[in-house]
Motif scaffolding. Structure first.
Motif, short mmCIF file in Angstrom:
data_model
loop_
_atom_site.label_atom_id
_atom_site.label_comp_id
_atom_site.label_asym_id
_atom_site.label_seq_id
_atom_site.Cartn_x
_atom_site.Cartn_y
_atom_site.Cartn_z
N PHE A 1 0.84 -1.21 0.00
CA PHE A 1 0.00 0.00 0.00
C PHE A 1 0.87 1.25 0.00
CE2 PHE A 1 -1.22 3.30 3.05
CZ PHE A 1 -2.18 3.94 2.30
N PHE B 1 0.79 3.64 -3.15
CA PHE B 1 0.17 4.94 -2.87
C PHE B 1 1.15 6.07 -3.21
CE2 PHE B 1 -0.82 8.49 -0.07
CZ PHE B 1 -2.18 8.65 -0.31
N LYS C 1 1.63 6.34 -7.01
CA LYS C 1 0.48 6.97 -7.67
C LYS C 1 0.46 8.47 -7.41
CE LYS C 1 -2.37 2.85 -7.91
NZ LYS C 1 -3.44 2.06 -7.30
N ASN C 2 0.83 8.85 -6.20
CA ASN C 2 0.88 10.28 -5.88
C ASN C 2 1.93 11.00 -6.71
OD1 ASN C 2 -0.82 11.66 -3.98
ND2 ASN C 2 -0.24 10.07 -2.52
N ASN D 1 0.93 11.32 -10.34
CA ASN D 1 -0.19 12.26 -10.48
C ASN D 1 0.31 13.67 -10.79
OD1 ASN D 1 -3.03 12.69 -10.35
ND2 ASN D 1 -2.75 13.75 -8.41
N GLU E 1 -6.29 16.67 1.23
CA GLU E 1 -6.19 15.20 1.13
C GLU E 1 -5.55 14.61 2.37
OE1 GLU E 1 -4.14 13.68 -2.29
OE2 GLU E 1 -5.32 14.90 -3.67
N LEU F 1 -7.76 14.86 5.28
CA LEU F 1 -8.80 13.83 5.11
C LEU F 1 -8.28 12.47 5.57
CD1 LEU F 1 -11.59 13.93 3.61
CD2 LEU F 1 -10.40 12.92 1.67
N MET F 2 -7.05 12.18 5.19
CA MET F 2 -6.46 10.90 5.59
C MET F 2 -6.30 10.82 7.10
SD MET F 2 -3.67 10.43 2.52
CE MET F 2 -2.84 9.04 3.24
N MET G 1 -9.43 9.94 8.61
CA MET G 1 -9.80 8.54 8.39
C MET G 1 -8.92 7.59 9.20
SD MET G 1 -10.93 8.26 4.41
CE MET G 1 -9.41 8.72 3.66
N MET H 1 2.36 8.34 9.96
CA MET H 1 2.10 7.78 8.63
C MET H 1 2.19 8.87 7.56
SD MET H 1 -1.21 5.73 7.18
CE MET H 1 -0.92 4.13 7.88
N VAL I 1 -8.40 11.54 -2.39
CA VAL I 1 -6.99 11.52 -2.82
C VAL I 1 -7.02 11.48 -4.34
CG1 VAL I 1 -4.81 10.24 -2.78
CG2 VAL I 1 -6.22 10.39 -0.71
N ALA J 1 -4.97 11.24 -6.71
CA ALA J 1 -4.16 10.34 -7.53
C ALA J 1 -4.81 8.96 -7.67
CB ALA J 1 -2.78 10.18 -6.91
N LEU J 2 -5.87 8.70 -6.87
CA LEU J 2 -6.43 7.35 -6.84
C LEU J 2 -7.76 7.26 -7.57
CD1 LEU J 2 -5.75 6.44 -3.08
CD2 LEU J 2 -4.26 6.10 -5.06
N ASP K 1 -9.92 2.70 -5.20
CA ASP K 1 -8.72 2.86 -4.37
C ASP K 1 -8.96 3.82 -3.20
OD1 ASP K 1 -7.22 1.05 -5.72
OD2 ASP K 1 -6.24 2.50 -7.02
N LEU L 1 -8.45 2.79 0.53
CA LEU L 1 -7.57 3.61 1.38
C LEU L 1 -8.20 3.79 2.76
CD1 LEU L 1 -5.05 5.48 1.66
CD2 LEU L 1 -6.49 7.34 0.80
N ALA L 2 -9.52 3.99 2.79
CA ALA L 2 -10.20 4.16 4.08
C ALA L 2 -10.06 2.89 4.92
CB ALA L 2 -11.67 4.49 3.84
N ARG M 1 -7.57 0.69 4.66
CA ARG M 1 -6.16 0.59 5.02
C ARG M 1 -5.81 1.53 6.17
NH1 ARG M 1 -2.99 -2.99 5.26
NH2 ARG M 1 -3.32 -3.65 3.12
#
Lengths: 448, 217
Positions: A10, A14, A17-18, A21, A349, A352-353, A356, A362, B91, B93-94, B98, B102-103, B105
């Motif tokens: 992951f 992740f 992908k970031n 992007n 973002e 938001l993470m 969550m 992290m 996010v 990029a996803l 995904d 992500l939520a 994970r």
């Protein structure tokens, strides 16, 4: 175990992908890292291999004696075989240094240079040249008769010559089909040397008299016109003597009965490679200066000349190294600014993470991983660039000088470079990572 | 069930927000109504554990969350609380799928793509699973945000103005989706809003009175 694997999977996907992007920023950062690492790696590769080649061919030679001219050229020509000779010396002048009774000289290797076969130099010399380079016979025997040759490992590989094969030499030091000595006798391969990792691998060795014979014949043949061609070994006067080995049969009589080649008058050599009997002897150490001051010959200390050459090359290498380091520094700055810019775009973002369940640690790790990713990918691309570039460069050097360079050889310094590059990537990312991890998520999430 | 009693929050050091007691049972929907500046979002952040109240207690199924460490709070928020923000952010990029994974994970759970796809199907956007979130319409984004809030089957769903940017039809649909999900999961659904279109449809309402905001100093 699977969970840990998933966790890292992951993280890596992740981060990747970031990064993709923001393709422009990624390409710029990678380009800078690739250039910086590539340049440093290529300098390391060239420097290491050139130094090794220099050292392998040193062969304990204390002095090179030849015709007056550039001492560096003389060393490059006679030890590394990458430059034309400075001229020739007469056997009369060379005689004192070739005499085994000379109290200062332990070993003297005569060299007569002037011809080639497919670009490989044909060297007239004595058997002690084989010992000088610590070479050994892979098959056959050493040369005895006038036209017999022993070929180096590289010569055998590249030309396909094998025991018993015959060939004609070409005039000069570079392959030219129009310069073939058509009227001279064929050379015959009687021995092949093992790989010695030195310049002897790319030499064709024969007796000094064999080289003289080829040129005696040439001078005798009016139809063989080399006019306009600068033959380094041509300046001597072959008409002054009548020395013809052509058609002369050595079989059936003892060679020991023959006078040493250096006792012949009116002949010429290109140079003599000298090893002192005692390297600490004061008179031996002054021999070079005495030769230069009191004779028509020139003596050069190869260690001094090579050191001087390395010093001159070193200035260029140092400049390149500084430029490469500046590029690496700029790439670190570029990573820093692009990560800071990305934070502005990604702050919601990241908040938001956090909302969550992502911890500050992290978020910090994810940003650090972006810096590390760019650095490591840039490093790998840099190595590809340098070794790929080296492959092209090696081909050019081989075509020009017949020296083999290894493009895909990896150095320990390159492994260390990975650590340094990784450290640079992480350093560039640390401030953005801290900024991201300490940001107030409530404020960010309340902004819209 | 979530209960909040005697919550206060000092806003920028000189404005003290005082909130009414709140109780919202499992499977129930509660509206938190209030005008702009009444501290609705601040309350939602406190209930989500993003902000800590200066006074008062928040209990979740009888367990006070104020005693949680930062690590425990992160894990608790990831697993037990689903949040739908006013403007759905993702996010970038996803893909849609995904973002849902992500939520999972981030909550420390193993990813379960089939569960995420089922949820998207329930919300009528399964065909968008592999699409970048950048390519979604506003209505689709809101549905994906709801799916993300529900993916870990939380016991508390917090929605901050989920309908304010939507037209009447979409607003009603979103409300029904949230209520349906909350009832199925027996989760408490707390909707913070000043959208009067919702007041007729949700009987259980808590009014955040602007007069309860007291200024000190």
């Amino acid at each position: 175990m699977r969970s840990i694997h998933n966790f890292f999977y992951f993280f890596f996907t992740f981060t990747w992908k970031n990064l993709v992007n923001r393709p422009l920023s990624l390409v710029l950062n990678l380009l800078l890292f690739t250039l910086g690492v590539g340049l440093i790696s290529m300098l390391l590769l060239i420097n290491t291999q050139v130094t090794e080649k220099m050292e392998n061919n040193f062969a304990g030679i204390d002095l090179v004696i030849g015709a007056k001219g550039s001492p560096l050229q003389m060393v490059l020509c006679n030890m590394y075989h990458i430059d034309p000779p400075t001229g020739n010396i007469s056997t009369e002048n060379a005689r004192p240094f070739l005499n085994p009774d000379n109290p200062l000289i332990g070993n003297a290797v005569p060299l007569s240079i002037g011809d080639n076969y497919k670009g490989f130099r044909i060297i007239g010399s004595e058997h002690n040249i084989v010992d000088l380079y610590k070479a050994s016979l892979a098959e056959g025997r050493l040369w005895e008769k006038g036209t017999e040759v022993v070929i180096g490992h590289r010569v055998a590989e590249d030309t396909g010559l094998k025991l018993g094969d015959r060939f004609k030499s070409s005039h000069g030091l570079s392959a030219d089909i129009n310069m073939v000595h058509d009227d001279a006798a064929d050379f015959v391969v009687v021995g092949v040397l093992n790989k010695a990792q030195s310049v002897i691998d790319q030499l064709i060795l024969c007796s000094t008299r064999a080289v003289w014979a080829v040129h005696d014949h040439e001078h005798g043949a009016e139809e063989h016109d080399h006019e306009g061609h600068d033959h380094e070994a041509d300046e001597h006067d072959h008409d002054a003597h009548d020395h013809d080995h052509e058609g002369h049969n050595h079989e059936g009589h003892e060679h020991e009965a023959e006078a040493p080649f250096w006792e012949e008058d009116g002949q010429e050599l290109t140079a003599i490679l000298v090893q002192f009997r005692n390297k600490k002897n004061f008179r031996a150490l002054n021999l070079g200066r005495n030769i230069n001051e009191n004779t028509d010959l020139m003596a050069a200390n190869p260690a001094y000349e090579v050191l001087k050459l390395q010093g001159n090359i070193g200035i260029g290498v140092d400049m390149m190294r500084i430029i490469a380091m500046i590029i690496v520094f700029v790439s670190a700055l570029s990573v820093f600014f692009s990560l800071v810019n990305a934070l502005k775009e990604k702050k919601y973002e990241l908040a938001l993470m956090r909302s969550m369940g992502a911890s500050r640690g992290m978020i910090f790790s994810l940003i650090m991983l972006e810096g590390a990713f760019i650095a490591v990918i840039g490093y790998l691309l840099g190595l590809l660039l340098s070794h790929g570039g080296m492959m092209i460069f090696a081909d050019m050097l081989e075509a020009e000088y017949r020296y083999g360079f290894e493009a895909w050889r990896f150095l320990a310094e390159e492994a260390w470079m990975l650590l340094v590059v990784l450290l640079i990537g992480l350093t560039a990312a640390i401030i953005p990572a801290i900024m991201a991890s300490v940001s107030d998520i409530s404020t960010t999430l309340s902004e819209e | 069930m979530i209960e909040a009693k005697g919550l206060t929050y000092n806003y920028k050091g000189n404005v003290r927000l005082k909130y009414p007691d709140i109780t919202c049972g499992s499977g129930e929907t509660c509206l938190l109504l209030g005008a702009s500046g009444s501290g609705k979002t601040t309350l939602l952040h406190m209930l989500a554990g993003i902000l800590s109240p200066d006074a008062g207690v928040i209990e979740f199924d009888g367990q006070a969350i104020s005693g949680f460490s930062a690590k425990e709070m992160n894990a608790f928020r990831g697993k037990e609380i689903g949040i739908v923000f006013q403007r759905p952010h993702f996010v970038q990029a996803l893909t849609v799928l995904d973002n849902l994974l992500l939520a999972q994970r981030l909550a420390g759970l193993d990813t379960n793509p089939s569960k995420a796809l089922n949820l998207l199907e329930r919300l009528g956007i399964q065909q968008k699973a592999k699409v970048s979130v950048k390519a979604l319409s506003q209505g689709e984004k809101q549905r994906v945000a709801i799916a993300r809030a529900l993916i870990n089957e939380p016991k508390l769903i917090l929605a901050d103005e989920p309908t304010s940017a939507l037209d009447d039809k979409n607003a009603e649909e979103v409300l029904l989706l949230l209520q349906d999900a909350a009832q199925q999961a027996q989760a408490s659904l707390l909707i913070v809003t000043h959208d009067n279109r919702l007041t007729d449809k949700v009987p259980q309402q808590i009014l955040l009175d602007i007069n309860q905001v007291k200024s000190e100093g």
